[in-house]
Scaffold this motif. Structure first.
Motif, short mmCIF file in Angstrom:
data_model
loop_
_atom_site.label_atom_id
_atom_site.label_comp_id
_atom_site.label_asym_id
_atom_site.label_seq_id
_atom_site.Cartn_x
_atom_site.Cartn_y
_atom_site.Cartn_z
N SER A 10 7.76 -10.84 -1.11
CA SER A 10 6.92 -9.79 -1.68
C SER A 10 7.72 -8.89 -2.61
O SER A 10 7.22 -8.45 -3.65
CB SER A 10 6.25 -8.96 -0.58
OG SER A 10 7.19 -8.17 0.11
N LEU A 14 6.53 -8.48 -6.37
CA LEU A 14 6.15 -7.15 -6.86
C LEU A 14 7.09 -6.66 -7.96
O LEU A 14 6.65 -5.98 -8.89
CB LEU A 14 6.10 -6.16 -5.69
CG LEU A 14 4.99 -6.42 -4.69
CD1 LEU A 14 5.17 -5.54 -3.44
CD2 LEU A 14 3.62 -6.19 -5.30
N ILE A 55 7.58 -0.24 -4.61
CA ILE A 55 7.26 -0.98 -3.38
C ILE A 55 8.18 -2.19 -3.26
O ILE A 55 8.61 -2.54 -2.15
CB ILE A 55 5.78 -1.38 -3.35
CG1 ILE A 55 4.90 -0.12 -3.33
CG2 ILE A 55 5.48 -2.25 -2.12
CD1 ILE A 55 3.44 -0.39 -3.63
N ALA A 77 1.54 -0.86 5.61
CA ALA A 77 1.18 -0.50 4.23
C ALA A 77 1.06 -1.74 3.35
O ALA A 77 0.16 -1.83 2.51
CB ALA A 77 2.22 0.47 3.66
N ASN A 78 1.94 -2.71 3.53
CA ASN A 78 1.86 -3.96 2.78
C ASN A 78 0.60 -4.74 3.15
O ASN A 78 -0.06 -5.32 2.28
CB ASN A 78 3.10 -4.83 3.00
CG ASN A 78 4.22 -4.49 2.06
OD1 ASN A 78 4.25 -4.95 0.92
ND2 ASN A 78 5.16 -3.66 2.52
N VAL A 80 -2.25 -3.47 4.23
CA VAL A 80 -3.37 -2.76 3.61
C VAL A 80 -3.41 -3.03 2.11
O VAL A 80 -4.46 -3.35 1.54
CB VAL A 80 -3.30 -1.24 3.91
CG1 VAL A 80 -4.30 -0.46 3.07
CG2 VAL A 80 -3.52 -0.99 5.39
N GLY A 81 -2.27 -2.90 1.45
CA GLY A 81 -2.22 -3.10 0.00
C GLY A 81 -2.62 -4.50 -0.41
O GLY A 81 -3.48 -4.68 -1.28
N PHE A 82 -2.02 -5.51 0.22
CA PHE A 82 -2.35 -6.89 -0.15
C PHE A 82 -3.78 -7.25 0.26
O PHE A 82 -4.45 -8.00 -0.45
CB PHE A 82 -1.33 -7.88 0.43
CG PHE A 82 -0.09 -7.99 -0.39
CD1 PHE A 82 -0.11 -8.61 -1.63
CD2 PHE A 82 1.12 -7.47 0.06
CE1 PHE A 82 1.04 -8.72 -2.41
CE2 PHE A 82 2.27 -7.58 -0.70
CZ PHE A 82 2.24 -8.20 -1.95
N CYS A 84 -6.35 -5.17 0.30
CA CYS A 84 -7.21 -4.53 -0.70
C CYS A 84 -7.23 -5.34 -2.00
O CYS A 84 -8.30 -5.58 -2.59
CB CYS A 84 -6.75 -3.10 -0.99
SG CYS A 84 -7.10 -1.95 0.34
N VAL A 85 -6.06 -5.78 -2.44
CA VAL A 85 -5.99 -6.58 -3.67
C VAL A 85 -6.73 -7.90 -3.47
O VAL A 85 -7.46 -8.35 -4.35
CB VAL A 85 -4.52 -6.80 -4.08
CG1 VAL A 85 -4.41 -7.79 -5.22
CG2 VAL A 85 -3.88 -5.48 -4.48
N HIS A 109 -2.36 -13.54 -3.16
CA HIS A 109 -2.55 -12.29 -2.41
C HIS A 109 -3.04 -12.55 -0.99
O HIS A 109 -2.66 -11.83 -0.06
CB HIS A 109 -3.50 -11.37 -3.18
CG HIS A 109 -2.95 -10.96 -4.50
ND1 HIS A 109 -3.73 -10.76 -5.61
CD2 HIS A 109 -1.67 -10.75 -4.92
CE1 HIS A 109 -2.96 -10.44 -6.64
NE2 HIS A 109 -1.71 -10.42 -6.24
N THR A 113 -1.08 -11.45 2.38
CA THR A 113 -1.74 -10.70 3.45
C THR A 113 -1.54 -11.39 4.79
O THR A 113 -1.12 -10.76 5.77
CB THR A 113 -3.25 -10.54 3.16
OG1 THR A 113 -3.43 -9.91 1.90
CG2 THR A 113 -3.93 -9.72 4.23
#
Length: 129
Positions: A10, A14, A55, A77-78, A80-82, A84-85, A109, A113
């Motif tokens: 990741s 990123l 990140i 947090a990762n 949640v972020g991945f 959402c994407v 993605h 996740t």
């Protein structure tokens, strides 16, 4: 898969996105950013590079850390972020509004996740949040 591997992958992914947004937003946004994009749009896209790089550095630096509440927070947090994407990719692909490349990003993605969920569960201590 081990958490260190997911954090490393990741971080690299990123970082590539961050550098791409900052220095080649038109190329990164192929089929989404018009060739004659306004300077304001290009400047706006470049702003996304900073958080992506931040990140990436966070994930890179924590990849060798042992279990802790800070590492757990980074993993969550990762996720949640991945997630959402991935949700936005699903929305775009199945509504027909997304560019063709979105199908590839959807797979990437979703894998990120799932990787964070599985590796995170195995690598996280039981914590109360």
């Amino acid at each position: 898969m081990k958490l260190k591997v997911v954090l490393t992958i990741s971080a690299i992914y990123l970082a590539m996105l961050g550098i791409g947004f900052m220095f080649a937003p038109r190329e990164l946004g192929i089929d989404a950013v018009p060739a004659d994009a306004s300077p304001a749009l290009v400047a706006y896209l470049r702003l996304f590079g900073g958080p992506f790089l931040g990140i990436a550095v966070l994930n890179w630096l924590v990849r060798n850390a042992g279990p802790s509440s800070a590492r757990n927070a980074i993993v969550i947090a990762n996720i949640v972020g991945f997630a959402c994407v991935t949700s936005m990719d699903v929305w775009g692909v199945f509504s027909g509004d997304a560019r063709q490349m979105a199908r590839l990003f959807l797979v990437i993605h979703m894998l990120m996740t799932v990787g964070f969920v599985l590796a995170g569960r195995a690598g996280m201590r039981t914590q109360q949040y």
